[in-house]
Design a protein around this motif. Sequence first.
Motif, PDB file in Angstrom:
ATOM      1  N   LEU A   1       0.884  -1.327  -0.118  1.00  0.00           N
ATOM      2  CA  LEU A   1      -0.136  -0.055  -0.016  1.00  0.00           C
ATOM      3  C   LEU A   1       0.937   1.172   0.208  1.00  0.00           C
ATOM      4  N   THR A   2       0.481   2.082  -0.987  1.00  0.00           N
ATOM      5  CA  THR A   2       1.125   3.548  -0.318  1.00  0.00           C
ATOM      6  C   THR A   2       0.322   4.510   0.296  1.00  0.00           C
ATOM      7  N   LEU A   3      -0.821   4.211   0.935  1.00  0.00           N
ATOM      8  CA  LEU A   3      -1.512   4.466   1.967  1.00  0.00           C
ATOM      9  C   LEU A   3      -1.276   3.875   3.000  1.00  0.00           C
ATOM     10  N   PRO A   4      -0.567   4.207   4.396  1.00  0.00           N
ATOM     11  CA  PRO A   4      -0.509   3.617   6.172  1.00  0.00           C
ATOM     12  C   PRO A   4      -1.173   2.925   5.912  1.00  0.00           C
ATOM     13  N   ILE A   5      -2.588   3.029   5.599  1.00  0.00           N
ATOM     14  CA  ILE A   5      -4.038   1.686   5.698  1.00  0.00           C
ATOM     15  C   ILE A   5      -3.391   0.680   7.408  1.00  0.00           C
ATOM     16  N   VAL A   6      -4.757   0.817   7.888  1.00  0.00           N
ATOM     17  CA  VAL A   6      -4.704   0.058   9.358  1.00  0.00           C
ATOM     18  C   VAL A   6      -4.897  -1.065   8.575  1.00  0.00           C
ATOM     19  N   THR A   7      -4.188  -2.284   9.159  1.00  0.00           N
ATOM     20  CA  THR A   7      -4.423  -3.420   9.433  1.00  0.00           C
ATOM     21  C   THR A   7      -5.507  -3.906  10.410  1.00  0.00           C
ATOM     22  N   LEU A   8      -6.093  -4.793   9.441  1.00  0.00           N
ATOM     23  CA  LEU A   8      -7.560  -4.818  11.132  1.00  0.00           C
ATOM     24  C   LEU A   8      -7.109  -6.154  11.480  1.00  0.00           C
ATOM     25  N   PRO A   9      -7.959  -6.958  12.451  1.00  0.00           N
ATOM     26  CA  PRO A   9      -7.546  -8.135  13.809  1.00  0.00           C
ATOM     27  C   PRO A   9      -7.116  -9.017  12.611  1.00  0.00           C
ATOM     28  N   ASP A  10      -8.565  -9.612  11.497  1.00  0.00           N
ATOM     29  CA  ASP A  10      -8.575 -10.597  10.425  1.00  0.00           C
ATOM     30  C   ASP A  10      -7.724 -10.064   9.293  1.00  0.00           C
ATOM     31  N   GLY A  11      -7.102  -9.215   9.339  1.00  0.00           N
ATOM     32  CA  GLY A  11      -5.793  -9.290   8.619  1.00  0.00           C
ATOM     33  C   GLY A  11      -6.555  -8.919   7.117  1.00  0.00           C
ATOM     34  N   GLU A  12      -7.701  -8.518   7.017  1.00  0.00           N
ATOM     35  CA  GLU A  12      -8.322  -7.283   6.414  1.00  0.00           C
ATOM     36  C   GLU A  12      -7.614  -5.508   5.925  1.00  0.00           C
ATOM     37  N   LYS A  13      -7.392  -4.901   4.815  1.00  0.00           N
ATOM     38  CA  LYS A  13      -7.037  -3.457   5.365  1.00  0.00           C
ATOM     39  C   LYS A  13      -8.357  -2.625   5.577  1.00  0.00           C
ATOM     40  N   GLY A  14      -8.033  -1.268   6.712  1.00  0.00           N
ATOM     41  CA  GLY A  14      -9.219  -0.746   6.631  1.00  0.00           C
ATOM     42  C   GLY A  14      -9.934  -0.242   6.178  1.00  0.00           C
ATOM     43  N   ALA A  15     -10.941   0.987   6.158  1.00  0.00           N
ATOM     44  CA  ALA A  15     -11.239   1.180   5.485  1.00  0.00           C
ATOM     45  C   ALA A  15     -10.671   2.561   4.617  1.00  0.00           C
ATOM     46  N   PHE A  16     -11.309   2.430   3.241  1.00  0.00           N
ATOM     47  CA  PHE A  16     -10.413   3.822   2.562  1.00  0.00           C
ATOM     48  C   PHE A  16     -11.627   3.639   1.242  1.00  0.00           C
ATOM     49  N   THR A  17     -11.600   4.807   0.744  1.00  0.00           N
ATOM     50  CA  THR A  17     -12.367   5.544  -0.725  1.00  0.00           C
ATOM     51  C   THR A  17     -11.801   6.827  -0.944  1.00  0.00           C
ATOM     52  N   MET A  18     -11.984   7.495  -2.207  1.00  0.00           N
ATOM     53  CA  MET A  18     -11.390   8.629  -2.534  1.00  0.00           C
ATOM     54  C   MET A  18     -12.581   9.001  -3.203  1.00  0.00           C
ATOM     55  N   ALA A  19     -12.813  11.029  -2.977  1.00  0.00           N
ATOM     56  CA  ALA A  19     -13.631  11.363  -3.078  1.00  0.00           C
ATOM     57  C   ALA A  19     -13.084  12.729  -3.452  1.00  0.00           C
ATOM     58  N   GLY A  20     -13.385  13.649  -4.693  1.00  0.00           N
ATOM     59  CA  GLY A  20     -13.315  14.471  -5.274  1.00  0.00           C
ATOM     60  C   GLY A  20     -11.314  14.993  -5.572  1.00  0.00           C
ATOM     61  N   ASN A  21     -11.242  15.715  -4.594  1.00  0.00           N
ATOM     62  CA  ASN A  21      -9.091  15.667  -5.179  1.00  0.00           C
ATOM     63  C   ASN A  21      -8.436  14.551  -3.933  1.00  0.00           C
ATOM     64  N   TYR A  22      -9.565  13.878  -2.869  1.00  0.00           N
ATOM     65  CA  TYR A  22      -8.392  13.612  -1.512  1.00  0.00           C
ATOM     66  C   TYR A  22      -8.849  12.337  -1.580  1.00  0.00           C
ATOM     67  N   TYR A  23      -7.974  11.768  -1.178  1.00  0.00           N
ATOM     68  CA  TYR A  23      -7.973  10.017  -0.512  1.00  0.00           C
ATOM     69  C   TYR A  23      -8.837   9.622   1.272  1.00  0.00           C
ATOM     70  N   TYR A  24      -9.513   9.199   1.759  1.00  0.00           N
ATOM     71  CA  TYR A  24      -9.842   9.463   3.357  1.00  0.00           C
ATOM     72  C   TYR A  24      -9.720   7.313   3.497  1.00  0.00           C
ATOM     73  N   TYR A  25      -8.988   7.418   4.314  1.00  0.00           N
ATOM     74  CA  TYR A  25      -8.266   5.765   5.094  1.00  0.00           C
ATOM     75  C   TYR A  25      -8.270   6.144   6.418  1.00  0.00           C
TER      76      TYR A  25
ATOM     77  N   LYS B   1     -16.026  16.802   4.432  1.00  0.00           N
ATOM     78  CA  LYS B   1     -16.360  17.438   4.208  1.00  0.00           C
ATOM     79  C   LYS B   1     -14.641  17.797   3.383  1.00  0.00           C
ATOM     80  N   GLU B   2     -13.943  18.795   2.359  1.00  0.00           N
ATOM     81  CA  GLU B   2     -13.314  18.788   1.464  1.00  0.00           C
ATOM     82  C   GLU B   2     -11.999  19.876   2.904  1.00  0.00           C
ATOM     83  N   ASP B   3     -13.233  20.461   3.646  1.00  0.00           N
ATOM     84  CA  ASP B   3     -12.060  21.580   4.421  1.00  0.00           C
ATOM     85  C   ASP B   3     -12.057  20.961   5.540  1.00  0.00           C
ATOM     86  N   GLY B   4     -12.085  20.067   6.135  1.00  0.00           N
ATOM     87  CA  GLY B   4     -11.656  18.836   7.045  1.00  0.00           C
ATOM     88  C   GLY B   4     -12.727  18.799   7.778  1.00  0.00           C
ATOM     89  N   THR B   5     -13.834  20.096   7.770  1.00  0.00           N
ATOM     90  CA  THR B   5     -14.729  19.824   9.009  1.00  0.00           C
ATOM     91  C   THR B   5     -15.575  18.060   8.314  1.00  0.00           C
TER      92      THR B   5
END
Length: 366
Positions: free
Chosen positions: A182-206, A272-276
């Motif tokens: 992964l190029t983003l430090p997404i957490v690895t959950l206890p079951d081995g799966e990666k944590g939540a992730f999406t992309m909206a607008g010009n930002y990644y959220y993870y 929101k994109e402004d961080g709120t």
Amino acid sequence: MMKKKRITLLLMIIFTLGIFTVPAYAASGNVKVVLPASKVTLNGTVIENATNQYPLIVYKDITYFPMTYYDCRFLGLESVWDSSTGLKIAKTGVNWGYHKYQAAGRNNTAYTAAIAAFKINVNGQQIDNSREEYPLLVFRNITYFPLTWRFAVDEFGWKYSFDEKNGLVINSTASDTTAAQLTLPIVTLPDGEKGAFTMAGNYYYYQGEKGKIYQAPVANPTERREVYQLTESYYFGYEYGLSSLHTDNGKAILKYHSGGATMGSDHIIWLKEDGTTEDIDHGYSAIRIYDDYTVRVDHWVPPIADNLQIKKQGEDEYTNVGDPECYFGRFFLGDGQGLSSRPSQDLYLIKEEIYVLGYYQDKNLP
């Protein structure tokens, strides 16, 4: 006064499998496709097609890839569907492990697919699918993407080769590393799966360590900032409960659960994109946020009728709509002795119509 919306009841059972789907009406023109006759290796994984619910397919000698939830992220892509703007596909550089959708039986060797007729945007550029030599297709209600040199190499920068011995080989990772990198430090959950992730607008959220939700610019992912902190909740075996991120009509939406299964609650947060952030809903519901309206189905237990609601943006209160005798947004299954049910997340506002599952108890349908 709120403009009246028409409600269309989808009186059928639709099983939601956590995959990216495009409504079947958004396709036109049929073409013949076949399963690949030669080997295909993607990010070091040889793709098995005989018992794959969403196999690779071949059209005009070009291999096509299914844009499901997991398959997109396996190749480092993010796909977002919106009823008004169509399908958007963008390279994220975040490659997840391979997840196969197991079919109930063996596939045939030839099928019919449809040419996608909805709007398509790839890496910020609009695609006129009607003019494409290798158009995007719809097969088994999933959008399929052509693995041509133009898209694989020119648009996404992947390594691409083909020969008779090895077949088609594509590597979408930044280097010759494993597909789980992964190029983003997404957490690895206890079951081995990666944590939540999406992309909206010009930002990644993870989801990062210790229940932190981060926002990072696509242009510079290292410049991240924390935008939300999940509450601790050990009920489901996760330190910070169950959480997910998805993009709904261009908005990054966080959903997580706190408390127990019965007395707990789902929380839906707009990042929101402004961080709120903005609390959209809590409880148990299906909800869709549009530019002018928010549509909601109450999923409280036990099920209740008259549970479809809508409100105009800027208003505080929802207005119930639809037949008050109808149970909205649930699967009802009969076993001869009684009924059982579970909630459905299928809820859409397309132009002036709301599309939702509906059930009438002891009432003749029109």
